[in-house]
Design a protein around this motif. Structure first.
Motif, PDB file in Angstrom:
ATOM      1  N   LEU A 270      23.793  25.248  -5.083  1.00 46.81           N
ATOM      2  CA  LEU A 270      23.150  23.922  -4.956  1.00 46.81           C
ATOM      3  C   LEU A 270      23.569  23.122  -6.603  1.00 46.81           C
ATOM      4  CD1 LEU A 270      20.796  21.984  -3.778  1.00 46.81           C
ATOM      5  CD2 LEU A 270      19.294  22.144  -5.288  1.00 46.81           C
TER       6      LEU A 270
ATOM      7  N   ALA B 233      -0.941   6.870   1.806  1.00 44.81           N
ATOM      8  CA  ALA B 233      -0.872   6.245   0.998  1.00 44.81           C
ATOM      9  C   ALA B 233      -0.716   4.837   1.547  1.00 44.81           C
ATOM     10  CB  ALA B 233      -0.381   5.833  -0.711  1.00 44.81           C
ATOM     11  N   SER B 234       0.131   4.237   2.633  1.00 39.74           N
ATOM     12  CA  SER B 234       0.781   3.041   3.314  1.00 39.74           C
ATOM     13  C   SER B 234      -0.403   3.300   4.657  1.00 39.74           C
ATOM     14  CB  SER B 234       1.932   2.775   3.566  1.00 39.74           C
ATOM     15  OG  SER B 234       2.821   3.810   4.501  1.00 39.74           O
ATOM     16  N   VAL B 235      -0.963   3.611   5.116  1.00 38.12           N
ATOM     17  CA  VAL B 235      -1.750   3.576   6.534  1.00 38.12           C
ATOM     18  C   VAL B 235      -2.951   2.471   5.793  1.00 38.12           C
ATOM     19  CG1 VAL B 235      -3.465   5.125   8.065  1.00 38.12           C
ATOM     20  CG2 VAL B 235      -2.018   6.188   6.749  1.00 38.12           C
ATOM     21  N   ALA B 236      -2.418   2.185   7.299  1.00 42.06           N
ATOM     22  CA  ALA B 236      -4.146   0.511   6.910  1.00 42.06           C
ATOM     23  C   ALA B 236      -4.840   0.949   7.288  1.00 42.06           C
ATOM     24  CB  ALA B 236      -3.511   0.288   8.579  1.00 42.06           C
ATOM     25  N   PHE B 237      -6.017   0.789   6.687  1.00 41.78           N
ATOM     26  CA  PHE B 237      -7.113   0.244   6.772  1.00 41.78           C
ATOM     27  C   PHE B 237      -8.365  -0.721   7.203  1.00 41.78           C
ATOM     28  CE2 PHE B 237      -8.115  -1.312   2.466  1.00 41.78           C
ATOM     29  CZ  PHE B 237      -8.746  -1.628   2.577  1.00 41.78           C
ATOM     30  N   ALA B 238      -7.499  -1.633   6.433  1.00 38.37           N
ATOM     31  CA  ALA B 238      -8.220  -2.675   6.456  1.00 38.37           C
ATOM     32  C   ALA B 238      -7.912  -3.035   8.329  1.00 38.37           C
ATOM     33  CB  ALA B 238      -7.491  -3.433   6.477  1.00 38.37           C
TER      34      ALA B 238
ATOM     35  N   LEU C 113      10.865  14.785  -3.539  1.00 39.44           N
ATOM     36  CA  LEU C 113      11.599  13.973  -2.493  1.00 39.44           C
ATOM     37  C   LEU C 113      11.008  13.574  -1.567  1.00 39.44           C
ATOM     38  CD1 LEU C 113      15.308  12.987  -3.450  1.00 39.44           C
ATOM     39  CD2 LEU C 113      13.688  12.042  -4.016  1.00 39.44           C
TER      40      LEU C 113
ATOM     41  N   MET D 196      17.866  22.742  -4.152  1.00 37.53           N
ATOM     42  CA  MET D 196      16.790  22.875  -3.234  1.00 37.53           C
ATOM     43  C   MET D 196      14.939  21.765  -4.111  1.00 37.53           C
ATOM     44  SD  MET D 196      16.626  24.515  -0.674  1.00 37.53           S
ATOM     45  CE  MET D 196      14.972  24.372   0.760  1.00 37.53           C
ATOM     46  N   ARG D 197      14.589  22.370  -4.977  1.00 35.51           N
ATOM     47  CA  ARG D 197      13.713  22.099  -5.209  1.00 35.51           C
ATOM     48  C   ARG D 197      13.234  20.318  -5.421  1.00 35.51           C
ATOM     49  NH1 ARG D 197      12.794  23.282 -11.572  1.00 35.51           N
ATOM     50  NH2 ARG D 197      12.227  25.324 -11.266  1.00 35.51           N
ATOM     51  N   ILE D 198      14.519  19.600  -5.512  1.00 31.91           N
ATOM     52  CA  ILE D 198      14.799  18.578  -5.832  1.00 31.91           C
ATOM     53  C   ILE D 198      14.473  17.429  -4.380  1.00 31.91           C
ATOM     54  CG2 ILE D 198      16.183  16.668  -6.584  1.00 31.91           C
ATOM     55  CD1 ILE D 198      17.666  18.662  -8.010  1.00 31.91           C
TER      56      ILE D 198
ATOM     57  N   PHE E  91       8.790  -0.121   7.471  1.00 41.27           N
ATOM     58  CA  PHE E  91       7.556  -0.251   6.478  1.00 41.27           C
ATOM     59  C   PHE E  91       6.503  -1.646   7.122  1.00 41.27           C
ATOM     60  CE2 PHE E  91       4.647  -1.638   2.417  1.00 41.27           C
ATOM     61  CZ  PHE E  91       3.654  -0.281   2.939  1.00 41.27           C
TER      62      PHE E  91
ATOM     63  N   LEU F 296       2.116  -3.007  -1.261  1.00 42.67           N
ATOM     64  CA  LEU F 296       3.503  -1.243  -1.007  1.00 42.67           C
ATOM     65  C   LEU F 296       1.892  -0.276   0.031  1.00 42.67           C
ATOM     66  CD1 LEU F 296       5.479  -0.706  -3.550  1.00 42.67           C
ATOM     67  CD2 LEU F 296       5.423  -1.490  -0.797  1.00 42.67           C
ATOM     68  N   PHE F 297       0.512  -0.627  -0.455  1.00 43.59           N
ATOM     69  CA  PHE F 297      -0.176   0.165  -0.307  1.00 43.59           C
ATOM     70  C   PHE F 297      -1.069  -0.235   0.913  1.00 43.59           C
ATOM     71  CE2 PHE F 297       1.291   2.048  -4.215  1.00 43.59           C
ATOM     72  CZ  PHE F 297       2.216   3.019  -4.339  1.00 43.59           C
ATOM     73  N   ASP F 298      -1.391  -1.576   1.020  1.00 38.32           N
ATOM     74  CA  ASP F 298      -2.076  -1.799   2.096  1.00 38.32           C
ATOM     75  C   ASP F 298      -3.787  -1.406   1.930  1.00 38.32           C
ATOM     76  OD1 ASP F 298      -3.236  -3.091   3.601  1.00 38.32           O
ATOM     77  OD2 ASP F 298      -2.985  -2.061   5.610  1.00 38.32           O
TER      78      ASP F 298
ATOM     79  N   TYR G 126      14.143   1.962   5.226  1.00 43.93           N
ATOM     80  CA  TYR G 126      12.455   2.106   4.913  1.00 43.93           C
ATOM     81  C   TYR G 126      11.513   0.597   4.968  1.00 43.93           C
ATOM     82  CZ  TYR G 126       7.731   4.244   4.500  1.00 43.93           C
ATOM     83  OH  TYR G 126       6.697   4.524   4.763  1.00 43.93           O
TER      84      TYR G 126
ATOM     85  N   VAL H 156       4.017   8.952  -0.220  1.00 44.06           N
ATOM     86  CA  VAL H 156       4.121   6.848   0.048  1.00 44.06           C
ATOM     87  C   VAL H 156       3.836   6.395   0.767  1.00 44.06           C
ATOM     88  CG1 VAL H 156       5.942   5.388   0.049  1.00 44.06           C
ATOM     89  CG2 VAL H 156       5.927   6.821  -1.735  1.00 44.06           C
ATOM     90  N   MET H 157       4.063   7.405   2.181  1.00 40.52           N
ATOM     91  CA  MET H 157       3.844   7.130   3.787  1.00 40.52           C
ATOM     92  C   MET H 157       2.139   7.221   4.222  1.00 40.52           C
ATOM     93  SD  MET H 157       7.111   8.029   5.783  1.00 40.52           S
ATOM     94  CE  MET H 157       8.520   8.259   4.989  1.00 40.52           C
TER      95      MET H 157
ATOM     96  N   PHE I  14      -6.450  -1.843  -2.210  1.00 41.28           N
ATOM     97  CA  PHE I  14      -6.417  -2.746  -3.114  1.00 41.28           C
ATOM     98  C   PHE I  14      -7.231  -2.105  -4.814  1.00 41.28           C
ATOM     99  CE2 PHE I  14     -10.389  -3.254  -0.714  1.00 41.28           C
ATOM    100  CZ  PHE I  14     -11.145  -1.731  -1.586  1.00 41.28           C
TER     101      PHE I  14
ATOM    102  N   GLN J  23      -6.298  -9.619  -0.253  1.00 46.89           N
ATOM    103  CA  GLN J  23      -5.995  -7.843  -0.021  1.00 46.89           C
ATOM    104  C   GLN J  23      -6.849  -7.825   0.334  1.00 46.89           C
ATOM    105  OE1 GLN J  23      -5.642  -7.700  -4.678  1.00 46.89           O
ATOM    106  NE2 GLN J  23      -3.562  -8.809  -5.014  1.00 46.89           N
ATOM    107  N   GLY J  24      -7.867  -7.865   0.785  1.00 53.84           N
ATOM    108  CA  GLY J  24      -9.008  -7.677   0.756  1.00 53.84           C
ATOM    109  C   GLY J  24      -9.508  -6.899   0.354  1.00 53.84           C
TER     110      GLY J  24
END
Lengths: 274, 594
Positions: free
Chosen positions: B2, A17-22, A7, A1-3, B31, B450-452, B26, A14-15, B454, A90-91
């Protein structure tokens, strides 16, 4: 459960953090009232730290003037010949004023402003030892890795009939390393843009001289992000305004004027749009 | 519930496979990297430069292999000599060896390379320099510098191995009438080598990875070529991937050979040889053959003669006595010669220091220590601190962060559950198979992709160092945990403690105590390794020294010596502290005369 919870959390992070900002850099610069410009730290007299520890130089002044004309604050970011293009991609920075030659290969990755400085590649050698690059084709030549000068030298050597030009060229990571190699006699010549060579030669007057013809034209452009024509237009217009009202020549004479150690007569004029 | 399922191997395998497929899907399809991958640059001819970069990268690999092989040979031979010298009774030799070892162990390889390349030829007369430059000077400088650097580490491994032999064994050997040479050949070396092979193997691997620094003196090795591709095409991601894969494969080959040698030395008598051992045996067949034909009869003849001599009883004739005297005299003469050479060296060193432009050092030392503080400009972190202070800050950040990651990954690595063990294993091997400089480039290229976004190069450097160190720390943690007798775990578990309780209350306290000396050693390495982040333009000590050198141009020797001292002193203090801890933690350790 914890694992599974951990995850899921990690994946979500991770997702997120990858939101585009540029976005278009120009809009962001105008909104934040701040432009981030990449400037070198050890290119004399382009941009370097003087003996008081102040960051100065021709490129430094041009970058400062540019931000003034755009009406925004400047954030100066230290770059080297390795990071200057990657940072734009990279901006990390909005522009790089870092004695960068405008080339077609680079044009594939980033955009350039109009030429703001006219330079050409030469060879520096011990005074009186060689007449031109042809005299030292059996010796070694120092260049900086990843620069246009490296390729130009190899091409020039090949044109002179050197079978394996790569074996005659030693590429270092820094300008100072090239100069040291030249000083200790490891290489017969060091080839890069004439202004850089002049800067180094002026440190030990009379010992080194520029030899031969220009190996190439090195038109310097300001590196800009790909496909942001608003920013490119604004930078180009600012450069032209600088040229028109004489600010450019003031800065030029401060660093390359007749009474400076790096004296170099002005050899071109900025492209002016009507 | 578990836990019951997680203990089943097939469940673990399935979970891993599903995770792998999900992440592949992904990262591969969902991605958006916002990066234009152009793998063809690695195998097609580039129009602009008329070069096939794949071929260039392979050329680089070949050069890396050559440097690695030659520097390994230099490293092991010089290392053996230094290791034996450190155990010598002759004090001057002992001290010299100690000085050499300590110097190379506590100074960054980068600084050593700069010294050998730029400063050393200046000390030679013009003619000697010309002669030197006729050779492939870059290649040989890099090879020797890396080899000598490795030898210092090997010397320590060899010394520790020799000293690890139980005192009782030696006493028994000596009292049974064996001579020193016999004891060395029959007892010390075979036993010591069994101890030494695993750490020696990791030194060989480190040596291979250290060759990546050859690029700073213009040697077109694998890292250099990868950089070249990046510089010419701006496709750093692809180039670094290629270099990384090649480095990893090379590491695996080396590890394979070392495993084979290790397995062979442990002389597996159960008849079942592992693949690496069989490979080594295959390699040894011609050697064995030659040995049988040529040396075997000779050795047998000699042995027979010795037996006869022994049966004839003890007789000493005058010629033998004379020879013995001659030998003593010879030893004395060589000792004297050694002292003379040493005195000459010390004198020229003192003269060199006397001729230093000390005013430059005095004037620039504050800059080297703090760089621009407090004149921060733009992107500067930490109020514009740079130079030595920034190196120190980066090292401390990396030390703290890597400790926690290393602990967790190390626990995962020693876990029996595959879900934890295999990802940890992959992480450790991926990082340890690559040179730090490649890891630095990875972080530098990967984070934006990866994170778009810097991050400041200082943070990028700190993250790279952390990830790199954590992998090594994890291995130390694993070693520490495995050293705890299994009976303790069994006792703990049977008394009803859970896994975490066992770890927290029984295993880790003991293991951490054992781990302190290697961990301090690792911290020394991190501090030295901060010199590598100069490739990203971070203004730490090495970059600052370069910048100063660039500006002054006339005081390279002075500046680089100062930089070397600034690296050396903290490292030396840390290593002395590690020694002190080691002694404190194992009081029964006695240094034996060999």
């Amino acid at each position: 459960m914890r694992i599974s919870r951990v995850l899921a959390l990690t994946l979500a992070l991770v997702m997120m953090a990858s939101v585009a900002f540029a976005g278009p850099s120009y809009d962001r610069i105008m909104k934040d009232k701040k432009i981030r410009i990449g400037i070198m730290t050890d290119s004399i007299p382009g941009a370097f730290f003087n003996d008081k520890g102040e960051w100065v130089g021709f490129d430094y002044d041009v970058a400062t003037e540019l931000s003034k004309r755009l009406g925004v604050d400047i954030e100066r970011v230290k770059v080297n010949n390795k990071t200057r293009i990657a940072f734009i991609q990279q901006g990390r920075i909005d522009a790089s004023v870092a004695n960068m030659t405008h080339t077609r290969e680079r044009e594939k990755s980033i955009d350039f402003s109009i030429t703001y400085f006219f330079d050409g590649q030469k060879v520096l050698a011990k005074t009186g030892k060689y007449q031109s690059l042809a005299d030292m084709k059996d010796k070694k030549i120092a260049t900086m890795q990843g620069t246009t000068s490296e390729i130009n030298v190899k091409r020039a050597l090949k044109a002179m009939g050197v079978a394996n030009p790569a074996a005659h060229v030693i590429s270092f990571q820094k300008e100072s390393e090239c100069f040291q190699a030249l000083q200790m006699g490891r290489v017969a010549g060091w080839s890069t843009d004439a202004t850089i060579l002049l800067g180094y030669a002026s440190k030990t007057p009379g010992k080194f001289e520029l030899v031969g013809e220009f190996l190439s034209d090195e038109p310097y452009g300001i590196g800009l992000p790909q496909n942001d024509s608003n920013l490119r237009n604004a930078v180009n217009a600012s450069l032209q305004d600088m040229w028109r009202d004489g600010t450019y020549m003031t800065i030029y004479n401060k660093w390359y004027g007749a009474d400076t150690p790096f004296a170099m007569p002005m050899s071109g004029s900025i492209e002016l749009w009507p | 519930m578990l836990r019951y399922w997680l203990e089943k191997v097939w469940v673990q395998n399935t979970v891993l496979a599903v995770l792998g497929i999900i992440s592949l899907y992904y990262w591969g399809w969902v991605f958006d990297f916002g990066y234009d991958f152009q793998w063809p640059i690695l195998f097609t001819v580039n129009d602009t430069y008329q070069l096939n970069f794949g071929v260039e990268i392979l050329n680089g690999l070949w050069l890396t292999v050559k440097i690695t092989l030659i520097s390994s040979i230099i490293g092991i031979s010089l290392g053996t000599a230094l290791g034996l010298a450190r155990l010598s009774d002759f004090k001057p030799l002992n001290w010299t060896a100690t000085c050499i070892v300590e110097f190379f162990r506590n100074t960054p390889l980068l600084v050593i390379l700069f010294f050998f390349y730029f400063a050393f030829p200046q000390a030679l007369p013009e003619a000697g320099r010309e002669l030197l430059f006729e050779t492939q000077f870059e290649f040989w400088t890099a090879t020797f510098a890396v080899g000598i650097y490795t030898s210092a580490f090997m010397a320590e491994v060899i010394r520790a191995g020799l000293q690890s032999i139980p005192k009782g064994l030696l006493e028994a050997a000596y009292s049974s009438g064996l001579s020193y040479v016999q004891v060395l050949r029959k007892i010390i070396l075979p036993l010591a080598f069994r101890e030494i092979i695993p750490p020696l193997g990791s030194e060989f691997l480190n040596n291979m990875k250290n060759t990546s620094l050859a690029m700073v003196v213009g040697v077109a090795d694998l890292t250099w070529q990868a950089q070249q591709v990046e510089a010419l095409t701006f496709k750093g991601f692809e180039a670094t991937t290629a270099a990384s894969v090649l480095y990893l494969s090379f590491s695996l080959v080396i590890a394979f050979v070392i495993n084979g040698v290790d397995g062979r030395i442990r002389s597996s008598s159960n008849g079942k040889n592992s693949l690496p051992v069989m490979f080594i045996n295959l390699l040894l067949i011609p050697i064995n053959f030659v040995n049988k034909i040529l040396f075997h009869p000779a050795a047998q003849f000699l042995r027979q003669r010795r037996r006869k001599n022994m049966q004839a009883g003890v007789t000493t004739n005058t010629s033998q006595l004379l020879l013995k005297k001659l030998y003593t005299v010879l030893v004395l003469i060589s000792k004297g010669a050694f002292l003379l050479i040493l005195a000459g060296l010390v004198f020229s060193l003192a003269k060199g220091f006397y001729n230093f432009d000390w005013s430059v050092i005095l004037k620039e030392l504050p800059t080297m220590l703090v760089w621009q503080f407090p004149n921060a400009t733009g992107d500067d972190l930490f109020m514009g601190l740079g130079g030595f202070s920034l190196s120190f800050i980066i090292a401390i950040v990396a030390i703290f962060a890597s400790f926690f990651i290393g602990l967790i990954v190390g626990l995962g690595r020693s876990s029996t559950n595959r879900i934890f063990r295999i990802p940890s294993l992959i992480y450790i091997e991926l990082i340890r198979g690559n040179p730090l400089i490649i890891v630095i480039y990875w972080v530098y290229f990967l984070i934006p992709v990866l994170f778009d976004s810097f991050i400041n190069t200082v943070w990028s450097a700190a993250i790279a160092l952390t990830l790199f160190t954590a992998a090594y720390l994890a291995e130390i943690v694993r070693g520490g945990i495995q050293n705890i007798p299994p009976g303790q775990v069994e006792a703990a578990v049977s008394s009803g403690l859970s896994y975490w309780q066992t770890m927290r209350k029984i295993i880790l306290p003991q293991a951490l105590k054992q781990m302190i000396p290697p961990i301090v050693g690792l911290f020394i390495a991190i501090f030295k390794d901060t010199s590598l982040v100069t490739v990203l333009g971070v203004m730490e000590l090495t970059s600052v020294t370069k910048a100063l050198d660039n500006r002054l141009m006339i005081a390279s020797m002075e500046l680089w010596t100062t930089a070397a001292v600034l690296y050396f002193l903290p490292c030396l203090l840390m290593s002395k502290y590690a020694k002190h801890l080691e002694r404190k933690l194992s009081p029964e350790q006695i240094n034996l005369k060999m």
